[in-house]
Design a protein around this motif. Structure first.
Motif, mmCIF file in Angstrom:
data_model
loop_
_atom_site.group_PDB
_atom_site.id
_atom_site.type_symbol
_atom_site.label_atom_id
_atom_site.label_comp_id
_atom_site.label_asym_id
_atom_site.label_seq_id
_atom_site.Cartn_x
_atom_site.Cartn_y
_atom_site.Cartn_z
ATOM 1 N N PHE A 234 0.867 -1.164 0.000
ATOM 2 C CA PHE A 234 0.000 0.000 0.000
ATOM 3 C C PHE A 234 0.903 1.212 0.000
ATOM 4 C CE2 PHE A 234 -3.879 2.011 2.219
ATOM 5 C CZ PHE A 234 -4.514 2.155 1.010
ATOM 6 N N ASP A 235 0.921 1.982 -1.057
ATOM 7 C CA ASP A 235 1.788 3.152 -1.038
ATOM 8 C C ASP A 235 1.166 4.328 -1.763
ATOM 9 O OD1 ASP A 235 4.332 2.774 -3.618
ATOM 10 O OD2 ASP A 235 2.203 2.415 -3.682
ATOM 11 N N GLY A 236 1.913 5.345 -1.900
ATOM 12 C CA GLY A 236 1.384 6.565 -2.487
ATOM 13 C C GLY A 236 2.148 7.697 -1.862
ATOM 14 N N ASP A 237 2.032 8.843 -2.460
ATOM 15 C CA ASP A 237 2.727 9.970 -1.906
ATOM 16 C C ASP A 237 1.940 10.447 -0.698
ATOM 17 O OD1 ASP A 237 4.535 12.394 -3.665
ATOM 18 O OD2 ASP A 237 4.091 12.364 -1.555
ATOM 19 N N ARG A 238 2.624 10.572 0.445
ATOM 20 C CA ARG A 238 1.863 10.918 1.645
ATOM 21 C C ARG A 238 1.297 12.335 1.593
ATOM 22 N NH1 ARG A 238 3.325 9.997 7.616
ATOM 23 N NH2 ARG A 238 5.459 9.494 7.062
ATOM 24 N N ASN A 239 1.927 13.185 0.789
ATOM 25 C CA ASN A 239 1.430 14.555 0.712
ATOM 26 C C ASN A 239 0.261 14.677 -0.248
ATOM 27 O OD1 ASN A 239 3.569 15.208 2.344
ATOM 28 N ND2 ASN A 239 4.912 15.403 0.588
ATOM 29 N N HIS A 240 0.128 13.671 -1.083
ATOM 30 C CA HIS A 240 -0.994 13.685 -2.002
ATOM 31 C C HIS A 240 -2.070 12.797 -1.441
ATOM 32 C CE1 HIS A 240 2.291 15.113 -4.490
ATOM 33 N NE2 HIS A 240 1.361 15.777 -5.132
ATOM 34 N N LEU A 241 -3.223 12.875 -2.045
ATOM 35 C CA LEU A 241 -4.340 12.141 -1.469
ATOM 36 C C LEU A 241 -4.404 10.695 -1.916
ATOM 37 C CD1 LEU A 241 -6.907 14.981 -1.867
ATOM 38 C CD2 LEU A 241 -6.031 14.070 0.276
ATOM 39 N N PHE A 242 -3.701 10.374 -2.989
ATOM 40 C CA PHE A 242 -3.897 9.035 -3.530
ATOM 41 C C PHE A 242 -3.111 7.960 -2.816
ATOM 42 C CE2 PHE A 242 -4.889 11.857 -7.024
ATOM 43 C CZ PHE A 242 -6.208 11.496 -7.152
ATOM 44 N N ARG A 243 -3.731 6.821 -2.719
ATOM 45 C CA ARG A 243 -3.081 5.645 -2.167
ATOM 46 C C ARG A 243 -3.218 4.531 -3.203
ATOM 47 N NH1 ARG A 243 -2.507 9.184 1.261
ATOM 48 N NH2 ARG A 243 -2.881 8.934 3.481
ATOM 49 N N LEU A 244 -2.115 3.879 -3.505
ATOM 50 C CA LEU A 244 -2.164 2.811 -4.500
ATOM 51 C C LEU A 244 -1.922 1.472 -3.834
ATOM 52 C CD1 LEU A 244 -0.003 4.412 -7.319
ATOM 53 C CD2 LEU A 244 -2.439 4.592 -6.976
ATOM 54 N N LEU A 245 -2.794 0.538 -4.118
ATOM 55 C CA LEU A 245 -2.649 -0.809 -3.590
ATOM 56 C C LEU A 245 -2.210 -1.709 -4.735
ATOM 57 C CD1 LEU A 245 -3.204 -2.449 -0.955
ATOM 58 C CD2 LEU A 245 -5.411 -2.995 -1.904
ATOM 59 N N ARG A 246 -1.048 -2.340 -4.563
ATOM 60 C CA ARG A 246 -0.531 -3.213 -5.615
ATOM 61 C C ARG A 246 -0.239 -4.578 -5.041
ATOM 62 N NH1 ARG A 246 2.320 0.292 -9.469
ATOM 63 N NH2 ARG A 246 2.414 2.280 -8.425
ATOM 64 N N ALA A 247 -0.311 -5.601 -5.883
ATOM 65 C CA ALA A 247 0.091 -6.931 -5.439
ATOM 66 C C ALA A 247 1.530 -7.157 -5.894
ATOM 67 C CB ALA A 247 -0.830 -7.976 -6.037
ATOM 68 N N ASN A 248 2.424 -7.474 -4.948
ATOM 69 C CA ASN A 248 3.793 -7.810 -5.323
ATOM 70 C C ASN A 248 3.906 -9.290 -5.612
ATOM 71 O OD1 ASN A 248 4.507 -5.230 -4.899
ATOM 72 N ND2 ASN A 248 5.615 -5.584 -3.000
ATOM 73 N N LYS A 249 3.015 -10.047 -4.991
ATOM 74 C CA LYS A 249 2.988 -11.489 -5.212
ATOM 75 C C LYS A 249 1.541 -11.900 -5.063
ATOM 76 C CE LYS A 249 3.942 -15.657 -2.598
ATOM 77 N NZ LYS A 249 4.719 -16.300 -1.558
ATOM 78 N N ASN A 250 1.073 -12.775 -5.924
ATOM 79 C CA ASN A 250 -0.297 -13.255 -5.775
ATOM 80 C C ASN A 250 -0.384 -14.665 -6.336
ATOM 81 O OD1 ASN A 250 -2.997 -13.616 -5.527
ATOM 82 N ND2 ASN A 250 -3.595 -11.742 -6.572
ATOM 83 N N ARG A 251 -0.608 -15.615 -5.447
ATOM 84 C CA ARG A 251 -0.696 -16.999 -5.917
ATOM 85 C C ARG A 251 -2.012 -17.273 -6.630
ATOM 86 N NH1 ARG A 251 1.778 -19.987 -0.641
ATOM 87 N NH2 ARG A 251 3.960 -19.625 -1.105
ATOM 88 N N PHE A 252 -2.965 -16.357 -6.487
ATOM 89 C CA PHE A 252 -4.290 -16.617 -7.068
ATOM 90 C C PHE A 252 -4.688 -15.594 -8.119
ATOM 91 C CE2 PHE A 252 -4.309 -17.489 -2.458
ATOM 92 C CZ PHE A 252 -4.240 -18.864 -2.526
#
Ligand code: TYD
Ligand code: MG
Length: 449
Positions: A234-252
């Motif tokens: 879960f990351d994103g620029d803390r000063n900006h409003l957006f948060r990006l959720l990415r999968a680094n690994k996903n077995r499914f």
């Protein structure tokens, strides 16, 4: 009989040593070795076969789709590959304050399932206060437990039989089998091992929150990421409003998908159509702005690129970029200079991708070049134009992957013209948007202005 054994673990990479050393021989870090007591069971019976397990030919295995629980959050479903798989363990890591606890609490409150929310970081009243702020309390069966002992947690979980477990965070847990303090490599390994075993045995999906170290890795042993089924970041620029959720690994599922959220005072809001927010509604046409059609995963997204080109005040011209690789910017400037004859060597160039989004999609190149040319000539690009193309070293505009998807996104958002490479071979009849195919930078410059 169990016998006590002391070993040393590197807190950085997790390597085990029999003796203390000043420097880890594996990762080269200094003073990272910590003594930990591990309990080693000395019982080893001779294996005499197992009636239940047998070897199967792969042809005979009848694979079924894993049963999934769809979450109320579409963004999360997309990142997970269609919902939470029963018995899966998902690790979610991110900077402090990015919203990991908020995301999972929101999930717990919205699910119409029996949820067991374990927090080792916050008290029950703190969690309730946060839940009140979120105002979407709909779940009559969300049970809180503030505990850090993994034995007690799993004991309660066995009694409660929840549909879903959330643990915030894995670094605060400790197991009675290990004497070292919570957060150490061996504690994390042991606790997550017990939790994973519980999840697989009872088919209960588990979400674990993981802290990250200062260089962005999930704190603890790397083996943690190998053990779990899904690793989300879960990351994103803390000063900006957006948060990006990415999968680094996903077995499914795929790791290409991203989920986009915005942090508002009522918690995290899903952003269904990021392009609409990322592009500012302009009242007048400004020079130096261009819209790029990029892909994040399989999701097309429009980003606004701003460039400012001005005569250098100091001897050495400055080149600076936010959200775009500065080496790539230098390369694009060199290509403009050498292949198309633009005199940019004595100019300062500043580049910015609005919205605080960082992406490394090469298809941004064409929009970057367009914004630089626009600022250099102080000539505004129509706000109905957008761009998608990679630039090669000889000044050619190269084709981009998934061009049709990008074009239809641009069309959906009301753009009138998209500039792409002439090598893309797009069936033009399919689209209402005008497709401008360009091959070389000089050619592009002529058609743009
Ligand atoms: P949190 O979920 O505690 O982060 P993490 O668990 O990843 O450390 O997020 C806390 C931040 O989110 C905090 O700085 C305040 C902000 N926030 C909001 O802006 N609105 C809200 O409704 C909530 C609950 C938090
Ligand atoms: Mg938290």
């Amino acid at each position: 009989m169990a016998k006590l054994k002391t070993v040393y673990f590197c807190q950085n990479c997790g390597t085990q040593f029999p003796k203390w050393l000043g420097q880890c021989t594996n990762c080269g870090e200094w003073n990272t070795l910590v003594e930990e007591v591990v309990e080693k069971s000395s019982t080893s019976k001779n294996y005499s076969g197992d009636k239940k397990q047998h070897i199967i030919n792969i042809i005979e295995v009848n694979a079924q789709e894993e049963p999934r629980i769809a979450t109320p959050s579409e963004e999360l479903n997309r990142v997970l590959g269609g919902g939470i798989v029963l018995g899966s363990v998902t690790l979610i890591g991110g900077e402090p304050g990015i919203g990991k606890s908020t995301l999972l609490l929101q999930l717990a409150l919205k699910m119409r399932k029996k949820v067991f929310y374990v927090s080792g970081e916050e008290s029950a009243s703190q969690i309730k206060m946060r839940a009140d702020r979120l105002t979407d309390l709909q779940n009559p069966e969300c049970y809180l437990f503030t505990e850090t002992s993994v034995d007690k947690i799993l004991h309660e979980a066995k009694k409660l039989k929840p549909d879903f477990i959330i643990i915030d965070s894995i670094q605060t847990l400790h197991s009675s089998l290990i004497e070292s303090s919570p957060g150490t490599v061996s504690q994390i390994r042991e606790c997550s091992g017990e939790i994973i075993k519980f999840a697989k045995e009872t088919s209960t999906p588990v979400f674990l929150v993981g802290h990250i170290t200062k260089d962005g890795q999930i704190a603890g042993p790397k083996v943690l990421e190998h053990m779990v089924d899904v690793v989300l970041n879960f990351d994103g620029d803390r000063n900006h409003l957006f948060r990006l959720l990415r999968a680094n690994k996903n077995r499914f599922g795929s790791t290409a998908e991203i989920g986009i959220y915005e942090m508002i005072s009522q918690g995290l809001k899903e952003i269904k159509n990021p392009s609409e927010i990322l592009i500012t509604k302009k009242f007048e046409e400004l020079s130096g702005n261009a819209v790029a059609v990029t892909l994040e995963g399989n999701r097309p997204m429009l980003l606004e690129i701003q460039a400012l080109v001005s005569t250098a005040v100091y001897g050495t011209p400055q080149r600076s970029s936010t959200g775009f690789d500065s080496k790539r910017l230098n390369m694009l400037l060199a290509v403009l200079e050498k292949r198309a004859g633009f005199q940019l060597g004595a100019k300062d160039v500043f580049l910015n991708i609005t919205g605080g989004i960082k992406t490394d999609d090469p298809a941004l190149d064409l929009a970057v070049i367009a914004s630089i040319l626009s600022s250099n000539e102080d000539f505004a690009i129509s706000e109905k134009y957008c761009f998608a193309g990679e630039i090669g070293l000889s000044g050619e505009i190269r084709p981009i992957p998934q061009a049709e998807q990008r074009i239809s996104e641009a069309e959906k958002l009301g753009y009138e013209k998209i500039f792409v490479s002439n090598l893309n071979k797009i069936p033009k009849r399919k689209f209402g948007i005008k497709i401008e195919e360009v091959g070389k930078i000089e050619d592009f410059h002529e058609r743009l202005f």
